[in-house]
Design an enzyme around this catalytic site. Structure first.
Site, PDB file in Angstrom:
ATOM      1  N   LYS A 126       7.328  -9.682 -42.986  1.00  0.00           N
ATOM      2  CA  LYS A 126       8.176 -10.528 -42.142  1.00  0.00           C
ATOM      3  C   LYS A 126       7.487 -11.867 -41.889  1.00  0.00           C
ATOM      4  CE  LYS A 126       9.179  -6.251 -39.708  1.00  0.00           C
ATOM      5  NZ  LYS A 126       7.855  -5.644 -39.999  1.00  0.00           N
ATOM      6  N   ASP A 148       6.113  -1.049 -44.352  1.00  0.00           N
ATOM      7  CA  ASP A 148       6.609  -2.194 -43.598  1.00  0.00           C
ATOM      8  C   ASP A 148       5.468  -2.859 -42.834  1.00  0.00           C
ATOM      9  OD1 ASP A 148       9.341  -3.351 -42.108  1.00  0.00           O
ATOM     10  OD2 ASP A 148       7.599  -3.256 -40.776  1.00  0.00           O
ATOM     11  N   TYR A 196       1.241  -9.104 -37.777  1.00  0.00           N
ATOM     12  CA  TYR A 196       0.451  -7.888 -37.557  1.00  0.00           C
ATOM     13  C   TYR A 196      -1.008  -8.070 -37.948  1.00  0.00           C
ATOM     14  CZ  TYR A 196       5.027  -5.469 -37.495  1.00  0.00           C
ATOM     15  OH  TYR A 196       6.318  -5.067 -37.234  1.00  0.00           O
ATOM     16  N   HIS A 243      11.145 -12.669 -38.829  1.00  0.00           N
ATOM     17  CA  HIS A 243      10.734 -11.735 -37.786  1.00  0.00           C
ATOM     18  C   HIS A 243      11.609 -11.810 -36.533  1.00  0.00           C
ATOM     19  CE1 HIS A 243       6.948  -9.268 -36.708  1.00  0.00           C
ATOM     20  NE2 HIS A 243       7.958  -8.855 -35.976  1.00  0.00           N
TER      21      HIS A 243
END
Length: 266
Positions: A73, A43, A48, A106
Site C-alpha cells: 500500500k 499483505d 509498516y 492506503h
C-alpha cells in the site's frame, strides 16, 4: 485455498497473511512460516516498515514468484501524482520484485485523484497486476470511481463481526470492486475471542471463535488477511475451509454488527 476473481480477471486468494505491526526484524521469519504452512497471499504496506523483510522471505521461500500474491500500500500523506510515481518504484526496489500483484492507496490522502492516476499508469505499464484502495468510505469511494479510468479492484476496509460493512460491500459490488477485511478479529476488541455467540456457534462445528469469525466473512465473499506471529496460530487461521456455517448461524452473527469503527484513530 479458495480464490476470488478480481474485476480485471486476476485471481486472488480469499485468505491471506497480514504483516501489520510486525517488526522488520521478525517479519521475515513470520512470512517464511506463513508461506511454509500454505499461505500464498501476503499483505504489507510502505508505512509498516517491513516491505524489505517480505521481499527477503519471498526469495528464500523456494516458492515460485508467480504462485504468490503480494499486496502493498502506498503511504503518501502529502503530495500527489509525482510522489506516487516515485513511491511505487521504491516499493518495487525495496522488495526486489519485478511486479506487485495488488497495489492499494492506503487511505484517501489529499489529491487522491492524482495518486490514483499514478497507480493507473503503473497498472497499464505492467508494474502491478491490479490496483485498488484502502479505508475509502462509500462517499469517497464513489467520488474516485466516477472519475477514474481503472475501477479499483479492491477496497480494503475495517471489517469484522462487529463492523460488517454490508452497505459498503453492496456499493462496491455495483462497481465490481472486491471488499477486503483488515482486522478480521477486531484486534481482540469487544472480547472477540471470548464472545459468547461465536463460542456457541463454534461448539457446533468444534471450531474456535477465530475460525468462526473468519468463516463468516469468507462466506460473505470477503477477502481476509489474519495476522499472527505464531506458527500454530497461522495453521489454525488457514484451516477454515472444512466447514460451512448454516444460514441460521450466519443470521445470529449478523446481529453482532454495531455498525461503527472500533478504532478511534480510524
Amino acid at each position: 485455498m479458495e480464490s476470488i476473481t478480481l474485476n480485471n480477471g486476476v485471481k486472488m486468494p480469499i485468505l491471506g497473511y497480514g504483516v501489520y505491526q510486525i517488526s522488520a526484524r521478525e517479519c521475515e521469519r513470520c512470512v517464511l512460516d506463513a508461506i511454509d504452512v500454505g499461505y500464498r497471499s501476503i499483505d504489507t504496506a510502505q508505512v509498516y516498515g517491513n516491505e524489505k523483510a517480505v521481499g527477503n522471505a519471498i526469495r528464500k521461500s523456494g516458492v515460485l514468484r508467480e504462485k504468490l500474491f503480494i499486496t502493498t500500500k502506498l503511504y503518501i500523506p502529502s503530495g500527489g501524482y509525482r510522489k506516487a510515481v516515485n513511491a511505487i518504484d521504491e516499493s518495487l526496489r525495496t522488495m526486489k520484485l519485478d511486479y506487485i500483484d495488488l497495489l492499494l492507496m492506503h487511505e484517501p490522502f489529499p489529491d487522491y485523484h492524482g495518486i490514483y492516476r499514478a497507480m493507473e499508469e503503473a497498472y497499464q505499464s505492467g508494474k502491478v497486476r491490479a490496483i485498488g484502495v484502502s479505508n475509502f468510505n462509500p462517499d469517497v469511494f464513489v467520488s474516485l470511481v466516477e472519475s477514474c479510468n481503472v475501477i479499483p479492484a479492491v477496497n480494503q476496509v475495517e471489517t469484522h463481526v462487529f463492523r460488517q460493512q454490508a452497505q459498503a460491500q453492496e456499493i462496491m459490488k455495483q462497481y465490481g470492486t472486491q471488499i477486503e477485511s483488515w482486522a478480521p478479529f477486531a484486534e481482540g476488541k469487544n472480547h472477540f475471542f471470548s464472545n459468547e455467540t461465536l463460542r456457541e456457534i463454534g461448539q457446533k462445528y468444534d471450531k474456535s471463535n477465530a475460525k468462526v469469525g473468519l468463516r463468516y466473512l469468507i462466506q460473505r465473499g470477503i477477502v481476509v488477511i489474519p495476522k499472527s506471529t505464531h506458527r500454530e496460530r497461522m495453521i489454525e487461521n488457514i484451516d477454515v475451509f472444512d466447514f460451512t456455517l448454516s444460514a441460521d448461524d450466519m443470521a445470529k452473527i449478523d446481529l453482532l454488527d454495531g455498525g461503527r469503527s472500533l478504532f478511534s484513530w480510524h
